[in-house]
Design a protein around this motif. Sequence first.
Motif, mmCIF file in Angstrom:
data_model
loop_
_atom_site.group_PDB
_atom_site.id
_atom_site.type_symbol
_atom_site.label_atom_id
_atom_site.label_comp_id
_atom_site.label_asym_id
_atom_site.label_seq_id
_atom_site.Cartn_x
_atom_site.Cartn_y
_atom_site.Cartn_z
ATOM 1 N N ARG A 34 0.961 -1.260 0.061
ATOM 2 C CA ARG A 34 0.042 0.122 -0.019
ATOM 3 C C ARG A 34 0.871 1.271 -0.014
ATOM 4 O O ARG A 34 0.310 2.275 -0.717
ATOM 5 C CB ARG A 34 -0.837 0.104 1.366
ATOM 6 C CG ARG A 34 -2.001 -0.927 1.018
ATOM 7 C CD ARG A 34 -3.063 -0.122 0.004
ATOM 8 N NE ARG A 34 -3.707 0.982 0.562
ATOM 9 C CZ ARG A 34 -3.663 2.634 0.080
ATOM 10 N NH1 ARG A 34 -3.106 2.499 -0.974
ATOM 11 N NH2 ARG A 34 -4.174 3.379 0.786
ATOM 12 N N ASP A 64 -5.848 3.404 6.140
ATOM 13 C CA ASP A 64 -5.564 1.969 6.137
ATOM 14 C C ASP A 64 -4.554 1.280 7.118
ATOM 15 O O ASP A 64 -4.628 0.480 7.764
ATOM 16 C CB ASP A 64 -4.887 1.487 4.783
ATOM 17 C CG ASP A 64 -6.027 1.344 3.594
ATOM 18 O OD1 ASP A 64 -7.061 1.280 4.091
ATOM 19 O OD2 ASP A 64 -5.666 1.415 2.368
ATOM 20 N N TRP A 68 -6.484 -0.865 10.101
ATOM 21 C CA TRP A 68 -6.261 -2.143 9.705
ATOM 22 C C TRP A 68 -5.003 -2.405 10.039
ATOM 23 O O TRP A 68 -4.684 -3.442 10.935
ATOM 24 C CB TRP A 68 -6.393 -2.219 7.998
ATOM 25 C CG TRP A 68 -6.566 -3.701 7.864
ATOM 26 C CD1 TRP A 68 -5.682 -4.491 7.206
ATOM 27 C CD2 TRP A 68 -7.805 -4.675 8.194
ATOM 28 N NE1 TRP A 68 -6.314 -5.641 6.946
ATOM 29 C CE2 TRP A 68 -7.292 -5.949 7.326
ATOM 30 C CE3 TRP A 68 -8.847 -4.615 8.783
ATOM 31 C CZ2 TRP A 68 -8.085 -6.979 7.750
ATOM 32 C CZ3 TRP A 68 -9.709 -5.602 8.945
ATOM 33 C CH2 TRP A 68 -9.590 -6.935 8.374
ATOM 34 N N ARG A 152 -8.073 -6.692 -0.076
ATOM 35 C CA ARG A 152 -9.459 -6.012 -0.267
ATOM 36 C C ARG A 152 -10.552 -6.950 0.051
ATOM 37 O O ARG A 152 -11.581 -6.539 0.590
ATOM 38 C CB ARG A 152 -9.400 -5.554 -1.747
ATOM 39 C CG ARG A 152 -10.254 -4.565 -1.968
ATOM 40 C CD ARG A 152 -10.100 -3.658 -3.457
ATOM 41 N NE ARG A 152 -8.902 -3.054 -3.378
ATOM 42 C CZ ARG A 152 -8.117 -3.322 -4.030
ATOM 43 N NH1 ARG A 152 -7.861 -4.335 -5.137
ATOM 44 N NH2 ARG A 152 -6.703 -2.648 -4.177
#
Length: 307
Positions: A34, A64, A68, A152
Amino acid sequence: YSFFEMYGGFDLDLAKAKEYNKPKNILDKWILARLKETATQMTKATDSHELDRATRPIGDFVDDLSTWFLRRSRDRFKSEKSEDRNSAMFTTRTVILEFSKLLAPSMPFIAEDLYLKITGGMEKESVHLENWTEEFVGELNAEETEVLEKMRETRIIVSVGLEARAKVGIKVRQPLAKLKVKSVKLMGSEEYLEPIKDEVNVKEVVFEEMIVGDVELDTVLTEGLKQEGAMRDIVRAIQEMRKNKKLNPSDQIELSVETDDNGMELINKFKNDISKVAGLKGITFKEFKEGEVVELENYKFKLHIKS
């Protein structure tokens, strides 16, 4: 950065950083992919002088990273497995360091603060004397693309699974036996199933294309599952008490419990789990005047903690 500092990130031996350049944990692989995706988007937009597009990826990446990667890595930061703990730490350091460079043109003061903190003043005098990150700019390779796509899908399943729990009115702290998933994109990818199990709080994830919706929950609660749910409610109450006393995660505490025989049996059954998660150095059963009352379906407890 607070996580990094709180859990001893500055105790890392930076000479060993190369050992963790190619991490094994899927969360580390994902956040680095990412970072590369974000850095490449920002670089292309900056080169073409599209400053709105150059800054837009920042918010998504921070979301993110915090909601996460850090949340899913919380247990890794305090893990007894040194390799996984160090991998999480080194990955976090790398992300903060490189991200501070990406922030520098648009958020110069935040970037400077992050850079000087994470480097401890041992590298450049300022982030604005650094070169733009090059290691994390470029087309994603096949592995990075696969990691991003599968993570995802993982997060989509988690979201739908939590929606299903909300519809049947079962709180997330109550473990369930099984989650059936219609999509087979993650079949055989066990490393992606663990986050689903943890987030949706199920014992097993199975793939079944014949179910009606995207997911299907097994909502039958055995006595064992009910007991585990009660244990998690106790842990939550202890964690809230720790928070109110402003204790650090590393602070070990003594727990006093007032309950009946039924409650004592439950506490003793899950004694090791409660102690590990809540940071206990001992549990004592006794009567006392003041404490936090926790009333559950089949149990009643009065709790008191001291450091």
